[in-house]
Enzyme design. Structure first.
Site, PDB file in Angstrom:
ATOM      1  N   GLU A 282       0.950  -1.085  -0.017  1.00  0.00           N
ATOM      2  CA  GLU A 282      -0.053   0.263  -0.040  1.00  0.00           C
ATOM      3  C   GLU A 282       0.771   1.127  -0.185  1.00  0.00           C
ATOM      4  O   GLU A 282       1.690   1.258   0.935  1.00  0.00           O
ATOM      5  CB  GLU A 282      -1.036  -0.004   1.305  1.00  0.00           C
ATOM      6  CG  GLU A 282      -1.858  -1.068   1.636  1.00  0.00           C
ATOM      7  CD  GLU A 282      -2.928  -1.613   0.513  1.00  0.00           C
ATOM      8  OE1 GLU A 282      -3.219  -0.664  -0.121  1.00  0.00           O
ATOM      9  OE2 GLU A 282      -3.282  -2.581   0.500  1.00  0.00           O
ATOM     10  N   CYS A 316      -1.978   9.223   3.490  1.00  0.00           N
ATOM     11  CA  CYS A 316      -1.554   8.620   2.197  1.00  0.00           C
ATOM     12  C   CYS A 316      -2.748   9.388   1.180  1.00  0.00           C
ATOM     13  O   CYS A 316      -2.877   9.487   0.230  1.00  0.00           O
ATOM     14  CB  CYS A 316      -1.423   7.326   1.979  1.00  0.00           C
ATOM     15  SG  CYS A 316      -2.761   6.639   2.891  1.00  0.00           S
TER      16      CYS A 316
HETATM   17  P1  NAP Z   1       8.505   4.972   4.069  1.00  0.00           P
HETATM   18  O1  NAP Z   1       9.787   5.845   4.510  1.00  0.00           O
HETATM   19  O2  NAP Z   1       8.530   4.285   2.784  1.00  0.00           O
HETATM   20  O3  NAP Z   1       8.524   3.819   5.198  1.00  0.00           O
HETATM   21  C1  NAP Z   1       7.987   2.769   5.621  1.00  0.00           C
HETATM   22  C2  NAP Z   1       8.489   1.756   6.334  1.00  0.00           C
HETATM   23  O4  NAP Z   1       9.408   1.036   5.361  1.00  0.00           O
HETATM   24  C3  NAP Z   1       9.094   2.168   7.575  1.00  0.00           C
HETATM   25  O5  NAP Z   1       9.072   1.152   8.591  1.00  0.00           O
HETATM   26  C4  NAP Z   1      10.772   2.068   7.112  1.00  0.00           C
HETATM   27  O6  NAP Z   1      11.479   2.127   8.007  1.00  0.00           O
HETATM   28  C5  NAP Z   1      10.687   1.045   6.290  1.00  0.00           C
HETATM   29  N1  NAP Z   1      11.876   0.964   5.272  1.00  0.00           N
HETATM   30  C6  NAP Z   1      12.447   1.838   4.816  1.00  0.00           C
HETATM   31  N2  NAP Z   1      13.723   1.534   3.912  1.00  0.00           N
HETATM   32  C7  NAP Z   1      13.290   0.147   3.875  1.00  0.00           C
HETATM   33  C8  NAP Z   1      14.275  -0.885   3.229  1.00  0.00           C
HETATM   34  N3  NAP Z   1      15.264  -0.521   2.583  1.00  0.00           N
HETATM   35  N4  NAP Z   1      13.764  -2.230   3.421  1.00  0.00           N
HETATM   36  C9  NAP Z   1      12.549  -2.455   4.120  1.00  0.00           C
HETATM   37  N5  NAP Z   1      12.075  -1.715   4.748  1.00  0.00           N
HETATM   38  C10 NAP Z   1      12.220  -0.157   4.661  1.00  0.00           C
HETATM   39  O7  NAP Z   1       7.033   5.779   4.676  1.00  0.00           O
HETATM   40  P2  NAP Z   1       6.846   6.562   5.724  1.00  0.00           P
HETATM   41  O8  NAP Z   1       7.573   7.819   5.577  1.00  0.00           O
HETATM   42  O9  NAP Z   1       6.926   5.838   6.968  1.00  0.00           O
HETATM   43  O10 NAP Z   1       5.286   6.801   5.475  1.00  0.00           O
HETATM   44  C11 NAP Z   1       4.707   7.577   4.647  1.00  0.00           C
HETATM   45  C12 NAP Z   1       4.401   6.931   3.302  1.00  0.00           C
HETATM   46  O11 NAP Z   1       3.573   6.085   3.357  1.00  0.00           O
HETATM   47  C13 NAP Z   1       3.666   8.088   2.271  1.00  0.00           C
HETATM   48  O12 NAP Z   1       4.153   7.762   0.981  1.00  0.00           O
HETATM   49  C14 NAP Z   1       2.333   7.472   2.240  1.00  0.00           C
HETATM   50  O13 NAP Z   1       1.615   7.874   1.168  1.00  0.00           O
HETATM   51  C15 NAP Z   1       2.411   5.987   2.634  1.00  0.00           C
HETATM   52  N6  NAP Z   1       1.162   5.538   3.169  1.00  0.00           N
HETATM   53  C16 NAP Z   1       0.346   4.786   2.162  1.00  0.00           C
HETATM   54  C17 NAP Z   1      -0.888   4.295   2.821  1.00  0.00           C
HETATM   55  C18 NAP Z   1      -1.605   3.497   2.080  1.00  0.00           C
HETATM   56  O14 NAP Z   1      -2.733   2.685   2.608  1.00  0.00           O
HETATM   57  N7  NAP Z   1      -1.637   3.507   0.796  1.00  0.00           N
HETATM   58  C19 NAP Z   1      -1.082   4.526   4.154  1.00  0.00           C
HETATM   59  C20 NAP Z   1      -0.287   4.975   4.979  1.00  0.00           C
HETATM   60  C21 NAP Z   1       1.084   5.732   4.485  1.00  0.00           C
HETATM   61  P3  NAP Z   1      12.381   3.294   8.873  1.00  0.00           P
HETATM   62  O15 NAP Z   1      11.356   4.224   9.384  1.00  0.00           O
HETATM   63  O16 NAP Z   1      13.156   2.989   9.683  1.00  0.00           O
HETATM   64  O17 NAP Z   1      12.884   3.980   7.522  1.00  0.00           O
END
Ligand code: NAP
Length: 519
Positions: A282, A316
């Protein structure tokens, strides 16, 4: 007391809710500053390396120190989850459903403390935070109900001869890696865990680095509800180390990820590099609202302001671009600016604050870059400032911002920013609005405001988004709820075409086995 507040609730909650929340704040404040372990196989594991979890509204306040997990911790957590799988997958589905409902009730009972924690950790206002924990509870309730309505996914199929009997049985895969984002630190981690658990899978959860505390309390709650040790394991730490180790682990059977497109697409490729395995991604959005000449502008302004600025634009589903019919444009823009100026930015624990802080300094830098581009290539109608004086001095506060006159194909009209920033554009017709709304790599949510049923019908038929709304003052593009609005993205916003909280979600965590008996 059981509490249920949704993101789209428009009426003010009673004083008992405020009192309960404030007591929750008091309780959580009494737990700050401690060192927290990993949770592996039902045991607490202390580690030497930790990272601080800070309050984004006042970065001088350290909420706790969390374990920086290692690759070895991940390997141990996966092993614990594998061992737990042999027990949990054999538990009869009716018993699992009872346990899922117990989890939901515990969330409702502890709603105020969870909400207060999310205010301190993620900068959520009290209503957004109460919505988050209520949503977590309803994910568990809804998936339990889905399992029950499907009779445990075990229907008989047709037979080729009279002495033959066949059933189609959905069975769990094994260990799921659940990687969750910061912005719904309880609901989305809970929702993905619930999807995996209800069908008999086990989980290793890796939460966002900005919100480990909420995840810790979530896993403790699952333990308290009676899940067997190791059914859900928590490994906090960085995406690059803990997240990557989970994605690389050959013993992980499936991956549920919610987060940015950039990370999601990268890790999905990595996850399937050596062996094809199921994943559910997602991801982000660039969610449009359309305001036609037949719109009720009162509804449109309210719905768009709430969706653009709720949770400080860090949803999001946040509304980040608006296409307005030329005939309604001047009045709409003036009223949206007026409404935006009325929104209070500040300490999210205060009851009349609408925007808390951004999550971290990187988000503030993203905001500043967007504002300077908008000043150069368009016009800032209101906002555009980083707030760092007085009560805002120690947090990541910015003003909600409305811009216009950007070229319709501008970067700011295409890329997700995840800050309180909405771009408004003038268009000549619904046709033109839909063309631009769909000219996006993303396809998560979208909304229309029009009192003309034909226009609404045309919007639903043509909009390329997984979640679409019409005339919703509670949120033009935001506010989906489990069992009410399935939530999943099309195009670059999601991988599966099936929404969380909808009727096709939990099947994704299960694989079909056809069982034929000849008697
Ligand atoms: P993010 O930076 O992509 O991080 C999401 C998760 O992935 C975190 O736990 C992060 O850990 C982890 N991660 C980062 N690099 C990784 C890697 N190389 N391998 C495995 N895991 C890794 O997103 P965010 O800033 O937390 O959240 C915001 C984003 O989420 C926005 O783009 C938003 O649109 C999206 N979102 C989508 C939905 C939906 O339902 N479509 C809902 C909510 C949010 P770290 O924090 O340790 O980097």
């Amino acid at each position: 007391m059981a509490v249920k507040i949704t993101y789209a609730s428009l009426s003010a909650p009673g004083e008992d809710v405020h009192r309960g929340y404030e007591q929750g704040l008091g309780k959580v404040r009494g737990t700050l500053g401690l060192v927290h372990p990993l949770l592996i196989g039902g045991k607490r594991r202390e580690v030497r390396r930790t990272f601080p979890d800070v309050n984004p509204a006042d970065t001088r306040q350290v909420l706790g120190h969390f374990a920086l997990g290692s690759r070895q911790d991940v390997a141990d957590a996966v092993l614990a989850a594998q061992q737990a799988f042999s027990e949990w997958s054999k538990v009869r589905w009716r018993e699992r459903v009872v346990l899922m409902r117990r989890v939901a009730d515990l969330f409702s009972e502890r709603a105020f403390e969870f909400a207060a924690l999310m205010t301190l950790e993620a900068g959520k206002t009290r209503f957004e935070a109460l919505g988050d924990v209520s949503e977590a509870a309803d994910f568990f309730r809804y998936y339990a109900q889905e399992m029950e309505e499907a009779g445990g996914f075990d229907p008989p199929l047709d037979r080729l001869s009279l002495n033959e009997e066949t059933r189609s049985v959905l069975r769990p895969y094994g260990v799921w890696a659940v990687i969750s984002p910061f912005n719904f630190p309880v609901a989305l981690a809970a929702g993905m865990c619930a999807g995996a658990l209800v069908g008999g899978n086990t989980v290793v959860l890796k939460p966002a680095t900005d919100t480990p505390f909420s995840a810790l309390r979530l896993v403790e709650l699952l333990e308290a509800a009676g899940l067997p040790p190791g059914a859900v394991n928590l490994v906090t730490g960085s995406g690059d180390e803990v997240g990557a180790a989970l994605v690389d682990s050959p013993e992980v059977a499936g991956l549920a990820f919610t987060g940015s497109r950039e990370v999601g697409e990268r890790i999905a490729r990595q996850f399937n590099a050596s062996r094809l395995r199921p994943y559910i991604l997602e991801m982000g959005g660039k969610n449009p609202a359309v305001v036609t000449a037949r719109a009720d502008l009162g509804k449109a302004v309210e719905g768009i302001a709430r969706s653009a600025f709720g949770a400080s634009g860090q949803k999001c589903s946040a509304c980040s671009r608006v296409y307005v019919d030329r005939r309604a444009y001047a009045e709409f823009a003036e009223r949206l600016v007026e409404r935006t100026k009325s929104l209070r930015v500040g300490d999210p624990s205060e009851r009349d604050v609408f925007l808390g802080p951004l999550i971290n300094g990187r988000a503030v830098a993203t905001y500043e870059a967007a504002v300077s581009e908008a000043r150069r290539d368009g016009r800032v109608l209101t906002g555009g400032e980083v707030l760092n004086e007085g009560t805002h001095a120690h947090g990541h506060f910015v003003a909600p911002t409305v811009v216009d006159r950007l070229p319709l194909d501008h970067r700011l009209m295409r890329e997700e920013l995840f800050v309180p920033f909405v771009a408004v554009a003038e268009v000549g017709s619904l046709e033109e609005a839909l063309t631009w709304a769909n000219r996006s790599e993303f396809g998560l949510t979208a909304g229309i405001f029009s009192e003309d049923a034909n226009e609404v019908r045309a919007f639903f038929e043509r909009i390329e988004a997984g979640v679409a709304y019409a005339n919703r003052p509670g949120g033009a593009t935001t506010g989906a709820w489990p069992g009410v609005n399935s939530f999943g993205g099309w195009k670059a916003s999601g991988s599966s075409g099936r929404g969380a909280g909808g009727p096709y979600y939990i099947q994704q965590f299960l694989r079909e086995q056809s069982q034929t008996r000849v008697t």
